[in-house]
Design a protein around this motif. Structure first.
Motif, PDB file in Angstrom:
ATOM      1  N   ALA A 296       1.067  -1.095  -0.099  1.00  0.00           N
ATOM      2  CA  ALA A 296      -0.180   0.023  -0.073  1.00  0.00           C
ATOM      3  C   ALA A 296       0.879   1.199   0.068  1.00  0.00           C
ATOM      4  N   TYR A 297       1.963   1.172   0.802  1.00  0.00           N
ATOM      5  CA  TYR A 297       2.992   2.398   0.693  1.00  0.00           C
ATOM      6  C   TYR A 297       3.343   2.532  -0.748  1.00  0.00           C
ATOM      7  N   LEU A 298       3.945   1.743  -1.563  1.00  0.00           N
ATOM      8  CA  LEU A 298       4.273   1.677  -2.666  1.00  0.00           C
ATOM      9  C   LEU A 298       3.284   2.462  -3.743  1.00  0.00           C
ATOM     10  N   LEU A 299       1.973   2.533  -3.416  1.00  0.00           N
ATOM     11  CA  LEU A 299       1.145   2.970  -4.412  1.00  0.00           C
ATOM     12  C   LEU A 299       1.072   4.719  -4.298  1.00  0.00           C
ATOM     13  N   GLY A 300       1.721   5.047  -3.071  1.00  0.00           N
ATOM     14  CA  GLY A 300       2.020   6.472  -2.930  1.00  0.00           C
ATOM     15  C   GLY A 300       3.570   6.759  -3.213  1.00  0.00           C
ATOM     16  N   VAL A 301       4.263   5.899  -3.630  1.00  0.00           N
ATOM     17  CA  VAL A 301       5.853   6.071  -4.064  1.00  0.00           C
ATOM     18  C   VAL A 301       6.111   6.311  -5.575  1.00  0.00           C
ATOM     19  N   VAL A 302       5.594   5.283  -6.469  1.00  0.00           N
ATOM     20  CA  VAL A 302       5.861   5.057  -7.692  1.00  0.00           C
ATOM     21  C   VAL A 302       5.586   6.415  -8.447  1.00  0.00           C
ATOM     22  N   ALA A 303       4.420   6.988  -8.603  1.00  0.00           N
ATOM     23  CA  ALA A 303       3.983   8.028  -9.204  1.00  0.00           C
ATOM     24  C   ALA A 303       4.646   9.314  -8.741  1.00  0.00           C
ATOM     25  N   ALA A 304       5.161   9.275  -7.685  1.00  0.00           N
ATOM     26  CA  ALA A 304       5.732  10.310  -6.952  1.00  0.00           C
ATOM     27  C   ALA A 304       7.198  10.566  -7.385  1.00  0.00           C
ATOM     28  N   GLU A 305       7.741   9.502  -7.923  1.00  0.00           N
ATOM     29  CA  GLU A 305       9.102   9.349  -8.154  1.00  0.00           C
ATOM     30  C   GLU A 305       9.237   9.547  -9.829  1.00  0.00           C
TER      31      GLU A 305
ATOM     32  N   PRO B 248       7.032   9.957 -13.713  1.00  0.00           N
ATOM     33  CA  PRO B 248       5.801  10.185 -14.502  1.00  0.00           C
ATOM     34  C   PRO B 248       4.803   8.782 -14.553  1.00  0.00           C
ATOM     35  N   SER B 249       3.480   8.670 -14.400  1.00  0.00           N
ATOM     36  CA  SER B 249       2.643   7.785 -14.397  1.00  0.00           C
ATOM     37  C   SER B 249       2.529   7.358 -15.631  1.00  0.00           C
TER      38      SER B 249
ATOM     39  N   TRP C  42       4.860   7.115 -18.140  1.00  0.00           N
ATOM     40  CA  TRP C  42       5.789   6.628 -18.681  1.00  0.00           C
ATOM     41  C   TRP C  42       5.592   5.083 -19.079  1.00  0.00           C
ATOM     42  N   GLU C  43       6.411   4.627 -19.878  1.00  0.00           N
ATOM     43  CA  GLU C  43       6.226   2.953 -20.189  1.00  0.00           C
ATOM     44  C   GLU C  43       5.952   2.247 -18.867  1.00  0.00           C
ATOM     45  N   MET C  44       5.121   1.179 -19.172  1.00  0.00           N
ATOM     46  CA  MET C  44       4.968   0.542 -18.308  1.00  0.00           C
ATOM     47  C   MET C  44       6.231  -0.527 -17.590  1.00  0.00           C
ATOM     48  N   GLU C  45       7.028  -0.896 -18.418  1.00  0.00           N
ATOM     49  CA  GLU C  45       8.013  -1.677 -18.093  1.00  0.00           C
ATOM     50  C   GLU C  45       9.110  -0.686 -17.026  1.00  0.00           C
ATOM     51  N   THR C  46       9.123   0.645 -17.286  1.00  0.00           N
ATOM     52  CA  THR C  46       9.652   1.561 -16.587  1.00  0.00           C
ATOM     53  C   THR C  46       9.116   1.670 -15.273  1.00  0.00           C
ATOM     54  N   LEU C  47       7.788   1.808 -15.208  1.00  0.00           N
ATOM     55  CA  LEU C  47       6.958   1.768 -13.936  1.00  0.00           C
ATOM     56  C   LEU C  47       7.246   0.508 -13.064  1.00  0.00           C
ATOM     57  N   LYS C  48       7.271  -0.646 -13.664  1.00  0.00           N
ATOM     58  CA  LYS C  48       7.662  -1.908 -13.044  1.00  0.00           C
ATOM     59  C   LYS C  48       9.035  -1.791 -12.408  1.00  0.00           C
ATOM     60  N   ALA C  49       9.972  -1.436 -13.065  1.00  0.00           N
ATOM     61  CA  ALA C  49      11.182  -1.139 -12.779  1.00  0.00           C
ATOM     62  C   ALA C  49      11.297  -0.403 -11.406  1.00  0.00           C
ATOM     63  N   GLN C  50      10.617   0.615 -11.581  1.00  0.00           N
ATOM     64  CA  GLN C  50      10.700   1.605 -10.327  1.00  0.00           C
ATOM     65  C   GLN C  50       9.982   1.029  -9.291  1.00  0.00           C
TER      66      GLN C  50
ATOM     67  N   GLY D  63      -0.651  10.794  -4.009  1.00  0.00           N
ATOM     68  CA  GLY D  63       0.104  10.469  -5.131  1.00  0.00           C
ATOM     69  C   GLY D  63      -0.089   9.221  -5.811  1.00  0.00           C
ATOM     70  N   GLU D  64      -1.333   8.479  -5.628  1.00  0.00           N
ATOM     71  CA  GLU D  64      -1.546   7.362  -6.394  1.00  0.00           C
ATOM     72  C   GLU D  64      -1.982   7.917  -7.792  1.00  0.00           C
ATOM     73  N   ARG D  65      -1.778   6.987  -8.794  1.00  0.00           N
ATOM     74  CA  ARG D  65      -2.223   6.987  -9.810  1.00  0.00           C
ATOM     75  C   ARG D  65      -2.287   5.569 -10.798  1.00  0.00           C
ATOM     76  N   LYS D  66      -3.310   5.370 -11.294  1.00  0.00           N
ATOM     77  CA  LYS D  66      -4.008   4.236 -11.773  1.00  0.00           C
ATOM     78  C   LYS D  66      -2.816   3.370 -12.589  1.00  0.00           C
ATOM     79  N   ARG D  67      -1.964   3.948 -13.332  1.00  0.00           N
ATOM     80  CA  ARG D  67      -1.078   2.977 -14.168  1.00  0.00           C
ATOM     81  C   ARG D  67       0.159   2.429 -13.111  1.00  0.00           C
ATOM     82  N   ALA D  68       0.606   3.474 -12.165  1.00  0.00           N
ATOM     83  CA  ALA D  68       1.510   3.169 -11.401  1.00  0.00           C
ATOM     84  C   ALA D  68       1.002   2.122 -10.246  1.00  0.00           C
ATOM     85  N   THR D  69      -0.512   2.250  -9.967  1.00  0.00           N
ATOM     86  CA  THR D  69      -0.697   1.240  -9.084  1.00  0.00           C
ATOM     87  C   THR D  69      -0.764  -0.237  -9.666  1.00  0.00           C
TER      88      THR D  69
END
Length: 363
Positions: free
Chosen positions: A113-122, A124-125, A127-135, A171-177
């Motif tokens: 649940a914490y990560l939901l508020g991290v990824v898109a804060a670090e 842009p949501s 960006w490519e999905m594989e980049t979001l997964k790596a993050q 900070g949560e965004r659909k694609r980052a989630t």
């Protein structure tokens, strides 16, 4: 494959909506506010409070330093979130009184649940999905490493760039989630141990050896080539400061320069970053660490130490590239790799050589 992914996503989503303490998943304690004189908490579903009582109703309460004693106050809710000074967070909130009489506010919640508020804060949501997964995997790994090495601190990690950005629900965004859910429980390891998965925005073309900057000698934190310069908006930059402004800034850091006669690069890292800058003044030479210069002039004003300094008239000019410390994952480089067809595991393998991405039980 499609059916299994669907049910997995549904189950994970339902799991993430559970309040902290209602699951057996890995939790993390995040310091979200420090040295506060007062804190206002609220939830439309009502609050459950353990510890001292503040002033307010069942749905909103204000805590001042005088309301909190040696025992921390813990606040939870049957709803999906709690507002802390108007900002929404999942999980529970803990308020501690510090030795200076101010309040420390900690968000205690499930790691996923914490990560939901991290990824898109670090990053842009969009960006490519594989980049979001790596993050997502890097952020999960970094957080778990910080937890394992927190010692006696009442929290495991900060919610700022000093650790990694965490904005709670705002900070949560659909694609980052989706990226968090699709990589649930995955962490980066070296010899079966979770690594300190450092990352930064843009390395300027080559990441840095952690040994050179921080004295950390690990094979997975060695510098690698990077194509971030192809697309990074931090590819090339120039920053100018008056000599008087530089003198004042360095004086606050303990360096006393009467004037500046010339500016030279000192030692360089293997990747070409500047370890120190030599200021010649009044017949003397003063060496100042580059990171000290960044701190003195502002990290946003000097994006990285991948620069060349020069004295021009009455200005000190820094011509550079990249943004951040340059160690570990380069976010813009990861974006470029994803654009060229690399998946998140290939991205992580490139920036953390010799590591493995594995699933940890309980995450």
């Amino acid at each position: 494959m499609q059916v299994n992914t669907f049910f997995s996503t549904v189950c994970i989503t339902l799991f993430l909506l559970l309040p902290a303490g209602d699951s057996l998943a890995e939790s993390i304690r995040v310091a979200i506010a420090d040295n506060q004189r007062s804190v206002t908490l609220g939830s439309p579903a009502g609050l459950r409070i353990t510890g001292a009582s503040g002033s307010g109703s069942g749905r909103s309460v204000v805590y001042r330093a005088t309301d909190v004693g040696k025992t921390p106050v813990r606040v939870s809710s049957s709803g999906a979130y709690i507002n802390v000074d108007g900002k929404a967070y999942r999980g529970a909130i803990e308020i501690r009184k510090k030795s200076n009489g101010r309040l420390l506010v900690i968000n205690d919640l499930d790691l996923e649940a914490y990560l939901l508020g991290v990824v898109a804060a670090e990053i842009p949501s969009d960006w490519e999905m594989e980049t979001l997964k790596a993050q997502a995997v890097a952020s999960r790994t970094y957080a778990l490493y910080q937890k394992q090495n927190a010692g006696r601190r009442p929290y495991h990690i900060l919610a700022t760039v000093d650790s990694q950005m965490y904005l709670g629900r705002r900070g949560e965004r659909k694609r980052a989630t989706e990226a968090v859910e699709e990589t649930q429980g995955l962490v980066i390891t070296y010899r079966d141990k979770v690594i300190p998965a450092f990352y930064h925005a843009s390395c300027g073309g080559h990441t840095e050896n952690a040994l050179e900057l921080w004295g950390i000698d690990e094979p997975f934190l060695k510098g690698v080539d990077c194509d971030c310069q192809n697309i990074s908006k931090y590819g090339i930059w120039e920053k100018r400061f008056t000599t008087a402004g530089v003198i004042r800034a360095l004086r606050r850091e303990g360096f006393r320069l009467a004037d500046i006669g010339s500016v030279e690069m000192g030692d360089l890292t293997p990747a070409g970053r500047v370890k120190n800058v030599i200021f010649r003044h009044s017949g003397r030479a003063t060496s100042v660490p580059s990171e000290t210069i960044r701190a003195a002039l502002g990290y946003s004003n000097i994006p990285s130490i991948f620069f060349e300094p020069e004295l021009m008239d009455q200005e000190v000019v820094f011509s550079g590239r990249g943004l951040g410390h340059g160690i570990g994952l380069c976010q813009w480089g990861a974006k470029e790799m994803a654009r060229n067809g690399a998946d998140y595991k290939a991205i992580l393998s490139h920036y953390y050589p010799g590591t493995a991405v594995v699933r940890r039980q309980g995450l």
